[in-house]
Design a protein around this motif. Structure first.
Motif, PDB file in Angstrom:
ATOM      1  N   THR A 214     -42.414  13.169 -41.190  1.00 46.78           N
ATOM      2  CA  THR A 214     -42.403  11.833 -40.587  1.00 46.78           C
ATOM      3  C   THR A 214     -41.031  11.212 -40.787  1.00 46.78           C
ATOM      4  O   THR A 214     -40.527  11.144 -41.919  1.00 46.78           O
ATOM      5  CB  THR A 214     -43.471  10.932 -41.218  1.00 46.78           C
TER       6      THR A 214
ATOM      7  N   ASN B 288     -41.593  11.089 -44.855  1.00 44.94           N
ATOM      8  CA  ASN B 288     -42.470  12.074 -45.503  1.00 44.94           C
ATOM      9  C   ASN B 288     -42.124  13.460 -44.975  1.00 44.94           C
ATOM     10  O   ASN B 288     -42.026  13.659 -43.765  1.00 44.94           O
ATOM     11  CB  ASN B 288     -43.946  11.759 -45.227  1.00 44.94           C
ATOM     12  N   ASN B 289     -41.919  14.399 -45.897  1.00 41.70           N
ATOM     13  CA  ASN B 289     -41.617  15.773 -45.519  1.00 41.70           C
ATOM     14  C   ASN B 289     -42.369  16.701 -46.469  1.00 41.70           C
ATOM     15  O   ASN B 289     -41.901  17.001 -47.564  1.00 41.70           O
ATOM     16  CB  ASN B 289     -40.111  16.034 -45.609  1.00 41.70           C
TER      17      ASN B 289
ATOM     18  N   GLU C 143     -31.829   6.709 -39.032  1.00 39.52           N
ATOM     19  CA  GLU C 143     -33.101   7.346 -39.348  1.00 39.52           C
ATOM     20  C   GLU C 143     -33.130   7.822 -40.797  1.00 39.52           C
ATOM     21  O   GLU C 143     -32.094   8.197 -41.359  1.00 39.52           O
ATOM     22  CB  GLU C 143     -33.373   8.527 -38.418  1.00 39.52           C
TER      23      GLU C 143
ATOM     24  N   THR D 124     -39.903   1.960 -36.260  1.00 36.64           N
ATOM     25  CA  THR D 124     -40.751   2.930 -35.572  1.00 36.64           C
ATOM     26  C   THR D 124     -40.656   4.291 -36.255  1.00 36.64           C
ATOM     27  O   THR D 124     -39.678   4.604 -36.946  1.00 36.64           O
ATOM     28  CB  THR D 124     -40.331   3.064 -34.099  1.00 36.64           C
ATOM     29  N   GLU D 125     -41.700   5.101 -36.050  1.00 33.26           N
ATOM     30  CA  GLU D 125     -41.754   6.428 -36.665  1.00 33.26           C
ATOM     31  C   GLU D 125     -41.925   7.508 -35.609  1.00 33.26           C
ATOM     32  O   GLU D 125     -42.525   7.268 -34.545  1.00 33.26           O
ATOM     33  CB  GLU D 125     -42.915   6.510 -37.663  1.00 33.26           C
ATOM     34  N   ARG D 126     -41.390   8.654 -35.892  1.00 36.60           N
ATOM     35  CA  ARG D 126     -41.620   9.829 -35.044  1.00 36.60           C
ATOM     36  C   ARG D 126     -41.933  11.017 -35.954  1.00 36.60           C
ATOM     37  O   ARG D 126     -41.627  11.006 -37.145  1.00 36.60           O
ATOM     38  CB  ARG D 126     -40.394  10.136 -34.170  1.00 36.60           C
ATOM     39  N   LYS D 127     -42.552  12.039 -35.377  1.00 37.70           N
ATOM     40  CA  LYS D 127     -42.907  13.225 -36.137  1.00 37.70           C
ATOM     41  C   LYS D 127     -42.142  14.435 -35.614  1.00 37.70           C
ATOM     42  O   LYS D 127     -41.882  14.550 -34.417  1.00 37.70           O
ATOM     43  CB  LYS D 127     -44.417  13.493 -36.064  1.00 37.70           C
ATOM     44  N   GLU D 128     -41.793  15.310 -36.539  1.00 37.63           N
ATOM     45  CA  GLU D 128     -41.074  16.537 -36.197  1.00 37.63           C
ATOM     46  C   GLU D 128     -41.800  17.713 -36.839  1.00 37.63           C
ATOM     47  O   GLU D 128     -42.119  17.692 -38.039  1.00 37.63           O
ATOM     48  CB  GLU D 128     -39.630  16.464 -36.705  1.00 37.63           C
TER      49      GLU D 128
ATOM     50  N   TYR E 144     -46.055  18.577 -40.141  1.00 32.65           N
ATOM     51  CA  TYR E 144     -45.082  17.637 -39.583  1.00 32.65           C
ATOM     52  C   TYR E 144     -44.331  16.909 -40.693  1.00 32.65           C
ATOM     53  O   TYR E 144     -44.888  16.635 -41.754  1.00 32.65           O
ATOM     54  CB  TYR E 144     -45.774  16.586 -38.716  1.00 32.65           C
TER      55      TYR E 144
ATOM     56  N   LYS F  16     -38.510   7.853 -39.984  1.00 31.81           N
ATOM     57  CA  LYS F  16     -38.614   6.426 -39.687  1.00 31.81           C
ATOM     58  C   LYS F  16     -37.260   5.858 -39.298  1.00 31.81           C
ATOM     59  O   LYS F  16     -36.237   6.174 -39.905  1.00 31.81           O
ATOM     60  CB  LYS F  16     -39.153   5.679 -40.918  1.00 31.81           C
TER      61      LYS F  16
END
Length: 803
Positions: A380, A344-345, A340, A388-392, A378, A382
């Protein structure tokens, strides 16, 4: 503790305020408002009472005004506003300086100031200043005498210059003031006049500079009858467009929003910002921070600077927390799984809206309420294999809240209660802080006792951590000789970082000082002060000695406006730093430091002026020292154009400082040379008092070079050589340039166009010279911003008339 608290509160009710002799002037009501044109030929001025017989405020003390420089002020009022007409006699009008300046910028001018206190409480003034060019300045004055020029009222003025005087005519609408609805009112007032080329300032009602604040010495306006506080409802709709480009990525943003000011009562105002836009906020003067403590930045967003004096009590409100970095910003990298990467942060959180309610009634009771909400943020992440992407979540929906009650009494004392609260949605950190403050002076304003008791509570990971802090200060606050004693204590759990600014906690410190100053000029000096301070420092828990400090400083201002000063500061014996190691219970033992410095500032009335200072510091036996120099020349090309250049150079040699902690828990230090080179340039071209083009430029360069030998911190707080070897050199650059055009096209309404470019670079090329560094810097991507913003002021009372 209970005994001392009883004594403090007993003082509250026992001290009586000794009234100073006050001048008074009668205000006459007019049926026809004067035309604001700088000519006092209106019928309203014909029979108006005159405030006269001014006396010197600076450099002298109560000397009568010059016969050829007398001042006369007339006052009238109607159902909408209060009006002032001032004749400032001057038999040499060609000597009146006329430098064009923007709002709240005094420059090289003569000026006339009205200090108005509708509640006549001796503590809360409104100041309205008109320059000889008709530029305006206005400010709220706090109980401690500090002026807040971020407060902007909407009022009218005009100036005319004649062969034997200059004349000021002012209209201040009641909608810009706070006053009671009593049928007969007495307002506090004082008038100041500055004659710049003589370096003299006069005042209508005498002010004793040696005791108390200026607001204690207001005169009186009598005869104000049958006026009603108007509906105080103002709208500030705005629209803005921003075109930004960075590294071949261009985007355009359009914004529409609204600020509202509404007078809930004769004393209290509600401010609301809907869909706020801070795109044209000035850049921060960022520096490389190698120390253990956070860097503090000044607030430059107008909503958080205007009308926030109540919220600043106790230093619990640091508005830069709102919209700052997400609380989980650094957790994202720690939570990365295999394969991972962070796509974007966001470094900042967007504010959804904010409100503030503040005001003070005629009995001196101030109430403030502030609330702001920031949006969920959030990061992002990857998956580098599958794509695939997930958000935290890095910051949940968050509510910031401040509540203040402040009671002023006797014209020179106050007691305050403040609570700040940060609530984050979900299982995130929450924080709450409460403080009780007191500031009490005796009736002669000779002695003062002040202090606070603060309690913090932070809830995180299901646990509550409570902490406390407190300060008490006693001192003599008037006369040529003044002194103080202060004790401050914070335990190791006291934490206000969620909404306040706290450089450190866990201390138990003693301070004292004595000073001598003059209030009447001598043959050579307008003013001077010499001061000696000393401190003794301990940890709060455990009770461990950490260090001491003694300092002697002085400043002098000559009759001819040359200012200069010097300081000497030293530590006695070894000093123990429990924060540089970044590990609880560990400390770094160092020798004391001897420091010295001097500065000089020439007469700003001249076309060319310069400020300069020089500093030197050295540890007693080690070859660890610092030297620095700063020079700021300025030149006024004309009354409409001025440039100011500042260059600062400093070098810290052979400093031992923290680098990292290894997995085996060794704390690694290195010996480094740190250089700072700062170039700033500012300029202003004024087309009129309502329109100007300003330039703000800053380049900050800080290379850090480490020696090859590194060290491990031992248990005794000293350094032992180690085999650790990595490249920790830093080459740090910040470049900012703002070109800003502002036009006040109507009262309270502004058009602002901004061009900004900024560059940031950090690498390890600390050995290169200044020229090569600049070449490398310009190879970095440049962030370019072009922004246009229009704000229009709408007064409900005028809007109602139009409709």
């Amino acid at each position: 503790m209970k005994k001392y608290l009883f004594i403090y509160f007993l003082c509250i009710f026992s001290f009586a305020f000794a009234q100073q002799p006050k001048k008074s002037v009668q205000a006459s009501k007019t049926k026809k408002a004067p035309t604001i044109d700088g000519i006092l030929n209106d019928e309203a001025w014909e029979n108006a009472d005159i405030a006269k017989d001014f006396v010197m405020f600076r450099p002298g003390d109560g000397t009568k005004e010059r016969e050829n420089k007398k001042t006369a002020v007339k006052i009238t009022y109607d159902d909408e506003a209060i009006y002032f007409g001032a004749i400032l006699y001057d038999d040499t009008p060609e000597e009146i300086p006329l430098q064009f300046t923007s709002r709240d910028d005094f420059g090289n001018v003569d000026w006339f100031l009205v200090s108005l206190n509708p509640f006549n409480d001796n503590q809360n003034d409104f100041e309205f200043v008109v320059m000889s060019t008709n530029s305006q300045a206005d400010a709220k004055v706090f109980a401690n005498g500090n002026e807040d020029f971020s407060w902007n009222a909407v009022w009218d003025s005009e100036v005319s210059i004649n062969k034997d005087s200059w004349v000021v005519e002012i209209k201040i609408p009641y909608s810009q003031l706070r006053f009671s609805n009593a049928p007969v009112q007495t307002w506090g007032v004082n008038f100041h006049r500055k004659i710049n080329y003589l370096n003299e300032q006069y005042v209508w009602n005498y002010i004793d500079k040696s005791a108390g604040e200026l607001s204690l010495y207001a005169g009186l306006i009598n005869g104000i009858e049958n006026i009603q506080p108007p509906t105080r409802l103002n709208f500030y709709p705005y629209t803005s467009g921003t075109l930004s480009s960075y590294n071949n990525d261009t985007r355009f943003d359009a914004n529409f929003g609204l600020d509202i000011k509404y007078g809930l009562s004769e004393s209290h105002t509600l401010d609301v910002t809907l869909i706020p836009d801070f795109g044209q906020t000035a850049f921060d003067e960022t520096v490389l921070n190698l120390g253990p403590f956070e860097q503090q930045y000044s607030e430059k967003r107008a909503f958080f600077t205007e009308g926030t004096e109540l919220f600043g009590l106790g230093n619990l409100f640091y508005s830069r927390r709102i919209g700052s970095s997400p609380i989980g910003y650094y957790d994202v990298e720690e939570n990365l799984q295999e394969n991972e990467a962070i796509a974007n942060n966001p470094t900042n959180v967007n504010m959804i809206n904010a409100i503030k309610l503040s005001g003070r009634d005629k009995n001196g009771l101030g109430i403030g309420f502030f609330n702001a909400i920031t949006e969920k943020t959030y990061a992002t992440i990857k998956d580098t294999v599958s794509g695939t992407e997930r958000k935290e979540i890095t910051e949940p929906l968050t509510n910031y809240n401040v509540f203040v009650i402040d009671k002023q009494f006797n014209g020179n004392s106050s007691v305050s209660l403040i609570n700040t609260n940060v609530l984050r949605n979900g299982d995130f950190r929450d924080a709450n802080t409460t403080a009780l403050l007191f500031d009490i002076s005796n009736k002669e304003n000779k002695y003062n006792v002040s202090g606070n008791i603060k309690m913090s509570n932070v809830r995180e990971d299901g646990e509550n951590n409570a902490g406390y802090a407190g300060t008490v200060r006693l001192g003599k606050i008037s006369g040529n000789y003044q002194y103080y004693f202060r004790y401050s204590r914070n335990d190791d759990n006291f934490d206000i970082q969620d909404f306040g600014f706290q450089r450190r906690n866990n201390y138990s410190n003693f301070y004292s000082g004595i000073s001598y100053q003059i209030f009447e000029p001598t043959k050579k000096f307008e003013r001077f002060r010499i001061r000696f301070d000393a401190s003794l420092r301990y940890l709060s828990e455990p009770n461990e000695y950490t260090g001491n400090d003694v300092e002697l400083n002085a400043f002098f201002i000559t009759i001819n406006r040359l200012a200069y000063g010097a300081n000497i500061e030293a530590n006695i014996g070894d000093q123990y730093d429990y924060f540089e190691p970044r590990v609880e219970g560990r400390f770094f033992k160092q020798q004391g430091v001897f420091e010295s410095g001097a500065w000089i500032s020439s007469d700003f009335r001249k076309k060319f002026a310069v400020e300069a200072n020089i500093n030197y510091a050295k540890r007693y036996t080690l070859n660890n020292y610092y030297y620095g120099i700063e020079i700021e020349p300025r030149y006024r090309f004309s009354d409409k154009f001025q440039m100011i250049y500042n260059v600062e150079y400093g070098k810290l040699v052979n400093e031992n400082g923290y680098i990292t902690q290894l997995e085996n828990e060794d704390i690694i230090f290195g010996t480094r040379d740190v250089k700072n080179v700062i170039n700033t340039l500012s300029g202003k071209l004024s087309f009129s008092t309502k329109s100007a083009l300003t330039l703000s430029f800053r380049h900050y360069w800080s290379p850090v070079q480490y020696q090859d030998q590194y060290y491990v911190l031992n248990k005794e707080g000293t350094l032992d050589p180690t085999s650790y070897s990595e490249n920790n050199n830093i080459n740090y650059n910040i470049w900012n340039l703002d070109l800003n055009y502002t036009w006040q096209f109507a009262p309270g309404s502004f058009l602002t166009a901004l061009y900004r470019n900024s560059i940031f670079n950090e690498d390890d090329l600390s050995y290169i010279d200044f020229g090569e560094n600049l070449t490398n810097l310009f190879n970095e991507p440049i962030n370019n911003v072009i922004s246009l913003k229009v704000i229009y002021f709408l007064d409900y009372n005028k809007l109602k008339t139009w409709l």
